[in-house]
Design an enzyme around this catalytic site. Structure first.
Site, short mmCIF file in Angstrom:
data_model
loop_
_atom_site.label_atom_id
_atom_site.label_comp_id
_atom_site.label_asym_id
_atom_site.label_seq_id
_atom_site.Cartn_x
_atom_site.Cartn_y
_atom_site.Cartn_z
N ASP A 112 0.80 -1.23 0.00
CA ASP A 112 0.00 0.00 0.00
C ASP A 112 0.83 1.28 0.00
O ASP A 112 2.00 1.30 0.37
CB ASP A 112 -0.98 0.01 1.19
CG ASP A 112 -0.29 -0.24 2.53
OD1 ASP A 112 0.81 -0.83 2.55
OD2 ASP A 112 -0.85 0.15 3.57
N GLU A 170 -0.63 -2.05 5.26
CA GLU A 170 0.43 -1.99 6.27
C GLU A 170 0.41 -0.65 6.97
O GLU A 170 0.65 -0.56 8.17
CB GLU A 170 1.80 -2.22 5.60
CG GLU A 170 2.93 -2.49 6.58
CD GLU A 170 3.59 -1.21 7.09
OE1 GLU A 170 4.22 -1.27 8.16
OE2 GLU A 170 3.46 -0.16 6.44
ZN LIG Z 1 6.59 1.28 4.98
#
Ligand SMILES: [Zn+2]
Length: 240
Positions: A112, A170
Site C-alpha cells: 500500500d 500496512e
Molecule cells: Zn513502509
C-alpha cells in the site's frame, strides 16, 4: 545508471544473498547458485525498474490495493506459481515449490501507499491525486516479484518451498492481522519468514543505529566473503 536504479539493484542483491543462505544449503553450492542468481537478476533488472515505476505511478492507499494486487497476481501466474488471492483484503500469496526437499520459507512484502500531497520529485510521478508511494512499498512489491522470478528460474536446484506473501494495509497496521484472521497460516506453513524495508541511503551502504530499530527483532551475525567473480560480496547470516 540512475541512483534509484542503483538502489533497487542493491536492495535486490542484498535480499538474494540472505535468501541464498536459507535456500541453497552448503558453501560451494551457494557460490554456484549466486552466479546463476546474478545472471537472472541482470536479465530481468530493466523490466523490474519498469514495473516499480508503474506501481509508483498508480499508488493505492490501505484497503484499496486492487490494481496492485492484479499486477502481482498476473506476474506470479505468468511465472507458473500457485496463487492465492483476496486474503485479508487484497492480500496475495504465491507458492513456489522447489524440486528438492527442504525448509518452507516465506518472503513478505507490503503493497500500500500513503495519502500525501508532497511534491513527487521523480519523472514517473503519481497519477493518483493525493496518493504517493512515499514509504517505498512499490519497491518492496517489485523486489518480492523479482525474487519470485529469479528463484522460479532455479526451481530445479531449489530446496524446499518459498511462499511470497503480499500484504495489504500496512500503513494502517491492519493488514497483517487481517491476513492471519483470514487463514493465512492455514494456506501456508512457513518455518521462517523474512521481510525488509527500504530507506533512502546510498547504494552499497549498510546502516544501523544504537538500540532497537523495530518493535521485534533478532540479532544476526554477518560474515562477508568474496564470490567467484572476485567482486561480489556474499553475506553469510547466522541468527543469534
Ligand atoms: Zn513502509
Amino acid at each position: 545508471m540512475t541512483s534509484s536504479k542503483k538502489n533497487l539493484r542493491a536492495v535486490l542483491t542484498l535480499n538474494f544473498i540472505f535468501l541464498t543462505i536459507s535456500i541453497f544449503g552448503q558453501t560451494a553450492e551457494i557460490d554456484r547458485s549466486h552466479l546463476k542468481i546474478q545472471e537472472q537478476t541482470d536479465q530481468i533488472f530493466d523490466s523490474l525498474v519498469n514495473l516499480r515505476r508503474d506501481l509508483h505511478m498508480y499508488p493505492e492507499v490501505s484497503g484499496n490495493e486492487q490494481r496492485t494486487s492484479i499486477k502481482i497476481i498476473e506476474y506470479l501466474t505468468a511465472l507458473g506459481l500457485e496463487v492465492k488471492t483476496n486474503i485479508g483484503g487484497y492480500g496475495v500469496v504465491g507458492i513456489l515449490k522447489g524440486a528438492k526437499p527442504g525448509k518452507k520459507i516465506a518472503w513478505r512484502a507490503d503493497m500500500d501507499a500513503m495519502p500525501s500531497k508532497a511534491t513527487d520529485v521523480v519523472d514517473f510521478k503519481s497519477k493518483n491525486e493525493g496518493v504517493r508511494h512515499i514509504c517505498g512499498h512499490d519497491v518492496h512489491t517489485t523486489v518480492a516479484l523479482g525474487i519470485a522470478n529469479v528463484l522460479t528460474h532455479q526451481k530445479e536446484d531449489l530446496e524446499g518451498t518459498v511462499y511470497f506473501v503480499f500484504q495489504p494495509s500496512e500503513e494502517n497496521i491492519k493488514g497483517a492481522l487481517a491476513m492471519m484472521d483470514d487463514g493465512l497460516f492455514d494456506i501456508i506453513e512457513p518455518e521462517e519468514m523474512y521481510a525488509m524495508h527500504v530507506t533512502p541511503f546510498p547504494a552499497g551502504t549498510i546502516a544501523t543505529k544504537p538500540e532497537e530499530m523495530f518493535s521485534d527483532y533478532k540479532q544476526l551475525n554477518l560474515t562477508f566473503q568474496k564470490a567467484l567473480d572476485n567482486e561480489t560480496l556474499i553475506a553469510f547470516a547466522k541468527i543469534k
